[in-house]
Design a protein around this motif. Structure first.
Motif, short mmCIF file in Angstrom:
data_model
loop_
_atom_site.label_atom_id
_atom_site.label_comp_id
_atom_site.label_asym_id
_atom_site.label_seq_id
_atom_site.Cartn_x
_atom_site.Cartn_y
_atom_site.Cartn_z
N TYR A 1 -73.79 -103.37 -20.61
CA TYR A 1 -74.17 -103.08 -21.99
C TYR A 1 -75.64 -102.66 -22.05
CZ TYR A 1 -75.36 -103.65 -26.91
OH TYR A 1 -75.80 -103.43 -28.18
N ASP A 2 -75.87 -101.45 -22.48
CA ASP A 2 -77.22 -100.95 -22.75
C ASP A 2 -78.18 -101.22 -21.59
OD1 ASP A 2 -79.13 -99.63 -24.27
OD2 ASP A 2 -79.78 -101.45 -25.28
N GLY A 3 -77.75 -100.91 -20.39
CA GLY A 3 -78.60 -101.09 -19.22
C GLY A 3 -78.55 -102.46 -18.61
N LEU A 4 -77.90 -103.43 -19.28
CA LEU A 4 -77.74 -104.76 -18.74
C LEU A 4 -76.35 -104.90 -18.12
CD1 LEU A 4 -79.21 -106.82 -21.72
CD2 LEU A 4 -80.40 -106.10 -19.64
N ASP B 1 -77.34 -113.66 -24.20
CA ASP B 1 -78.38 -112.80 -24.79
C ASP B 1 -77.98 -111.32 -24.68
OD1 ASP B 1 -79.85 -115.15 -25.16
OD2 ASP B 1 -80.84 -114.93 -23.22
N LEU B 2 -76.73 -111.03 -24.98
CA LEU B 2 -76.23 -109.67 -24.81
C LEU B 2 -76.55 -108.80 -26.01
CD1 LEU B 2 -74.74 -107.91 -22.78
CD2 LEU B 2 -72.60 -108.55 -23.91
N LEU B 3 -76.17 -109.24 -27.20
CA LEU B 3 -76.46 -108.49 -28.42
C LEU B 3 -77.70 -109.02 -29.12
CD1 LEU B 3 -72.85 -108.00 -29.87
CD2 LEU B 3 -74.18 -106.46 -28.39
N VAL B 4 -77.79 -110.34 -29.20
CA VAL B 4 -78.98 -110.98 -29.78
C VAL B 4 -79.34 -112.17 -28.91
CG1 VAL B 4 -78.50 -110.25 -32.16
CG2 VAL B 4 -77.56 -112.41 -31.31
N GLU B 5 -80.57 -112.62 -28.98
CA GLU B 5 -81.00 -113.76 -28.19
C GLU B 5 -80.24 -115.01 -28.59
OE1 GLU B 5 -85.11 -116.12 -26.92
OE2 GLU B 5 -85.18 -114.37 -28.28
N GLY B 6 -79.67 -115.69 -27.62
CA GLY B 6 -78.95 -116.92 -27.89
C GLY B 6 -77.44 -116.77 -27.95
N ASP B 7 -76.94 -115.54 -27.92
CA ASP B 7 -75.48 -115.39 -27.95
C ASP B 7 -74.90 -115.61 -26.56
OD1 ASP B 7 -76.01 -113.09 -26.52
OD2 ASP B 7 -75.23 -111.71 -28.02
N ARG B 8 -73.59 -115.86 -26.52
CA ARG B 8 -72.88 -116.12 -25.26
C ARG B 8 -71.51 -115.45 -25.32
NH1 ARG B 8 -73.00 -120.09 -21.17
NH2 ARG B 8 -70.96 -120.55 -20.27
N TRP B 9 -71.26 -114.54 -24.40
CA TRP B 9 -70.00 -113.81 -24.34
C TRP B 9 -69.29 -114.15 -23.04
CZ3 TRP B 9 -68.69 -109.70 -27.94
CH2 TRP B 9 -69.66 -109.49 -28.93
N ARG C 1 -59.35 -101.04 -4.66
CA ARG C 1 -59.02 -100.45 -5.96
C ARG C 1 -60.19 -100.60 -6.93
NH1 ARG C 1 -53.87 -103.19 -5.97
NH2 ARG C 1 -54.54 -104.68 -7.54
N TYR C 2 -60.40 -99.55 -7.73
CA TYR C 2 -61.41 -99.57 -8.79
C TYR C 2 -60.71 -99.31 -10.11
CZ TYR C 2 -64.97 -97.73 -11.94
OH TYR C 2 -65.76 -97.47 -13.03
N SER C 3 -60.95 -100.17 -11.10
CA SER C 3 -60.36 -100.02 -12.43
C SER C 3 -61.47 -99.92 -13.47
CB SER C 3 -59.45 -101.20 -12.77
OG SER C 3 -58.40 -101.32 -11.83
N ASP C 4 -61.30 -98.99 -14.42
CA ASP C 4 -62.28 -98.77 -15.49
C ASP C 4 -61.55 -98.89 -16.83
OD1 ASP C 4 -64.12 -97.78 -17.37
OD2 ASP C 4 -65.08 -96.53 -15.84
N TYR C 5 -61.99 -99.83 -17.68
CA TYR C 5 -61.34 -100.08 -18.96
C TYR C 5 -62.12 -99.53 -20.14
CZ TYR C 5 -58.70 -103.23 -16.01
OH TYR C 5 -57.93 -103.74 -14.99
N GLY C 6 -63.16 -98.77 -19.86
CA GLY C 6 -63.92 -98.15 -20.93
C GLY C 6 -64.72 -99.16 -21.73
N SER C 7 -64.98 -98.84 -22.98
CA SER C 7 -65.78 -99.68 -23.87
C SER C 7 -64.88 -100.64 -24.63
CB SER C 7 -66.57 -98.81 -24.86
OG SER C 7 -67.42 -99.61 -25.66
N TYR C 8 -65.25 -101.92 -24.68
CA TYR C 8 -64.42 -102.94 -25.31
C TYR C 8 -64.61 -102.96 -26.82
CZ TYR C 8 -62.23 -107.39 -26.29
OH TYR C 8 -61.42 -108.37 -26.80
N ILE D 1 -69.70 -102.82 -24.89
CA ILE D 1 -69.59 -103.52 -23.61
C ILE D 1 -68.53 -102.81 -22.77
CG2 ILE D 1 -69.06 -105.69 -22.49
CD1 ILE D 1 -69.81 -107.09 -25.10
N LYS D 2 -68.91 -102.37 -21.60
CA LYS D 2 -67.98 -101.67 -20.72
C LYS D 2 -67.48 -102.61 -19.63
CE LYS D 2 -70.17 -97.19 -21.50
NZ LYS D 2 -70.85 -96.02 -20.88
N ALA D 3 -66.16 -102.62 -19.45
CA ALA D 3 -65.54 -103.52 -18.48
C ALA D 3 -65.00 -102.71 -17.30
CB ALA D 3 -64.43 -104.30 -19.14
N LYS D 4 -65.34 -103.16 -16.10
CA LYS D 4 -64.86 -102.52 -14.88
C LYS D 4 -64.50 -103.61 -13.88
CE LYS D 4 -68.09 -98.66 -15.54
NZ LYS D 4 -69.22 -97.88 -14.96
N ARG D 5 -63.69 -103.25 -12.88
CA ARG D 5 -63.39 -104.23 -11.85
C ARG D 5 -63.20 -103.56 -10.50
NH1 ARG D 5 -58.20 -107.09 -14.13
NH2 ARG D 5 -59.08 -108.82 -12.95
N HIS D 6 -63.59 -104.29 -9.46
CA HIS D 6 -63.42 -103.86 -8.07
C HIS D 6 -62.54 -104.90 -7.38
CE1 HIS D 6 -66.73 -100.87 -8.32
NE2 HIS D 6 -67.24 -101.75 -9.17
#
Length: 202
Positions: A44-47, A88-96, A171-178, A187-192
């Motif tokens: 997300y946004d470089g993170l 701290d993904l969208l705002v400080e103190g959040d948890r995803w 295998r590489y999977s790309d689920y795009g933006s959540y 938030i972009k989700a990917k998996r290896h």
């Protein structure tokens, strides 16, 4: 001339059994089980953050062996123990937290036998993964399960003796933006994954 014809006929007779032995053994239906390594990455946004887990599942498919190439279709159902948490993904103190669930895959593959028992291949197709997203901030929390649509590409090596097969695959999977409740989180989700599969051909 007669001697040349006799020599040519003898050469054909000698090489015919060799050619028959070179037919590969990758055609027909197959079923198998897999285990392996799963890595989920959120960006997300470089993170970004990632988490590892244990992969397990079942696969089935059908291959058509043309001798110099193999074309097949396959389906797969899998799951993993992977759970990714980012703060701290969208705002400080959040948890995803994103917990993975069942993953369905259907696709095709193209292989090239190296010899009658070894084949190198590439694959690609559609994947639909179940995930549970949990969000907490300032004492409040919410969670919701959802399906993530994406694509998968990969490749590997397969070994067979005709009745059984084993393969090692990346295998590489790309689920795009959540999207959460019709809101694009960005938030972009990917998996290896690295999977070891064994099974039967019939």
């Amino acid at each position: 001339m007669k001697k040349i014809l006799i020599a040519a006929a003898s050469l054909v007779a000698l090489t015919a059994p060799v050619s028959a032995q070179e037919v590969s053994n990758f055609g027909g239906a197959k079923v198998g089980a897999m285990v392996g390594y799963d890595k989920v990455r959120l960006e997300y946004d470089g993170l970004d953050g990632s988490k590892d887990g244990f992969l397990y599942g079942l696969t089935a498919g059908y291959d058509v062996d043309f001798g110099t190439a193999v074309i097949g279709i396959e389906g797969e159902v899998s799951d993993s123990s992977t759970k990714e948490t980012v703060t701290d993904l969208l705002v400080e103190g959040d948890r995803w937290s994103l917990s993975t669930g069942r993953d369905l895959y259907v696709g095709a593959r193209l292989g090239f036998p190296v010899n009658p028992t070894v084949m190198l291949y590439a694959k690609g197709g559609y994947t639909n993964a179940r995930a549970k997203l949990s969000v907490s901030y300032d004492g409040d929390s919410a969670s919701e399960g959802d399906n993530l649509d994406g694509y998968r590409v990969g490749g590997g090596a397969e070994f067979t003796n005709g009745g059984h097969f084993a393969r090692l695959e990346y295998r590489y999977s790309d689920y795009g933006s959540y999207e959460y409740e019709d809101f694009d989180t960005g938030i972009k989700a990917k998996r290896h994954q690295i999977a070891v599969t064994g099974g039967f051909r019939f």
